[in-house]
Design a protein around this motif. Structure first.
Motif, mmCIF file in Angstrom:
data_model
loop_
_atom_site.group_PDB
_atom_site.id
_atom_site.type_symbol
_atom_site.label_atom_id
_atom_site.label_comp_id
_atom_site.label_asym_id
_atom_site.label_seq_id
_atom_site.Cartn_x
_atom_site.Cartn_y
_atom_site.Cartn_z
ATOM 1 N N LEU A 11 0.837 -1.185 0.000
ATOM 2 C CA LEU A 11 0.000 0.000 0.000
ATOM 3 C C LEU A 11 0.879 1.244 0.000
ATOM 4 O O LEU A 11 1.795 1.363 0.816
ATOM 5 C CB LEU A 11 -0.914 0.003 1.223
ATOM 6 N N PRO A 42 -2.470 -3.567 -14.362
ATOM 7 C CA PRO A 42 -3.559 -2.944 -13.595
ATOM 8 C C PRO A 42 -4.785 -3.831 -13.599
ATOM 9 O O PRO A 42 -4.951 -4.671 -14.495
ATOM 10 C CB PRO A 42 -3.805 -1.631 -14.350
ATOM 11 N N PRO A 89 -3.637 6.671 -7.981
ATOM 12 C CA PRO A 89 -4.422 5.424 -7.964
ATOM 13 C C PRO A 89 -4.315 4.630 -9.267
ATOM 14 O O PRO A 89 -4.496 3.404 -9.252
ATOM 15 C CB PRO A 89 -5.841 5.926 -7.719
ATOM 16 N N ASP A 91 -1.732 3.851 -10.703
ATOM 17 C CA ASP A 91 -0.567 2.979 -10.605
ATOM 18 C C ASP A 91 -0.865 1.712 -9.810
ATOM 19 O O ASP A 91 0.015 0.866 -9.637
ATOM 20 C CB ASP A 91 0.596 3.735 -9.949
ATOM 21 N N THR A 92 -2.085 1.566 -9.334
ATOM 22 C CA THR A 92 -2.488 0.332 -8.674
ATOM 23 C C THR A 92 -2.409 -0.820 -9.673
ATOM 24 O O THR A 92 -2.993 -0.752 -10.758
ATOM 25 C CB THR A 92 -3.916 0.451 -8.133
ATOM 26 N N GLN A 116 1.124 -7.319 -5.370
ATOM 27 C CA GLN A 116 0.034 -6.357 -5.504
ATOM 28 C C GLN A 116 0.434 -5.042 -4.842
ATOM 29 O O GLN A 116 0.864 -5.031 -3.685
ATOM 30 C CB GLN A 116 -1.238 -6.888 -4.844
ATOM 31 N N THR A 118 -1.254 -1.295 -4.133
ATOM 32 C CA THR A 118 -2.446 -0.453 -4.154
ATOM 33 C C THR A 118 -2.071 0.962 -3.756
ATOM 34 O O THR A 118 -1.367 1.162 -2.751
ATOM 35 C CB THR A 118 -3.512 -0.997 -3.191
ATOM 36 N N VAL A 119 -2.504 1.916 -4.566
ATOM 37 C CA VAL A 119 -2.262 3.326 -4.260
ATOM 38 C C VAL A 119 -3.566 3.918 -3.757
ATOM 39 O O VAL A 119 -4.544 4.017 -4.501
ATOM 40 C CB VAL A 119 -1.756 4.093 -5.482
ATOM 41 N N SER A 120 -3.566 4.264 -2.494
ATOM 42 C CA SER A 120 -4.792 4.777 -1.872
ATOM 43 C C SER A 120 -4.433 5.550 -0.611
ATOM 44 O O SER A 120 -3.465 5.222 0.081
ATOM 45 C CB SER A 120 -5.726 3.612 -1.520
#
Length: 121
Positions: A11, A42, A89, A91-92, A116, A118-120
């Motif tokens: 993350l 993605p 996001p 880039d998730t 994995q 996740t960009v958040s």
């Protein structure tokens, strides 16, 4: 048998920098026959090639990501790394490292399992 293993945070917050490392075993990243790539997928989309570091340390990047991407290596640890700046996001994705060689065209014969990201916020 060559094995590749990605590692890094799952993350990342928007605008931060993503760092991923690929540890290679069973073969040297300085072998002149191969180059070492980062590829991502993605959610719901196809594979996207991000860049590569060759056996001599030279690097090549996707034009769409070049301004934000850097690939480096640590030959003492037989590792190569990805730095992606100013993530959003979009880039998730699942990020893969892979070994590449040229036989006519470019082939990828060994892949990591993927990690994995996740960009958040």
């Amino acid at each position: 048998q060559v094995q590749l293993q990605e590692s890094g945070p799952g993350l990342v917050k928007p605008s931060q920098t993503l760092f991923l490392t690929c540890t290679v075993s069973g073969g040297s990243i300085t072998s002149s026959s191969y180059a070492w790539s980062w590829i991502r997928q993605p959610p719901g989309k196809g594979l996207e090639w991000m860049g590569v570091i060759a056996y001599d340390g030279s690097t090549y990047y996707s034009p769409s990501l070049k301004s934000r991407t850097s690939i480096s290596r640590d030959t003492s640890k037989n590792q190569f790394s990805l730095q992606l700046n100013a993530v959003t996001p979009e880039d998730t994705a699942v990020y893969y490292c892979a070994r590449a060689f040229r036989y006519g065209t470019i082939w990828y014969d060994n892949w990591g399992q993927g990690t994995q990201v996740t960009v958040s916020s």
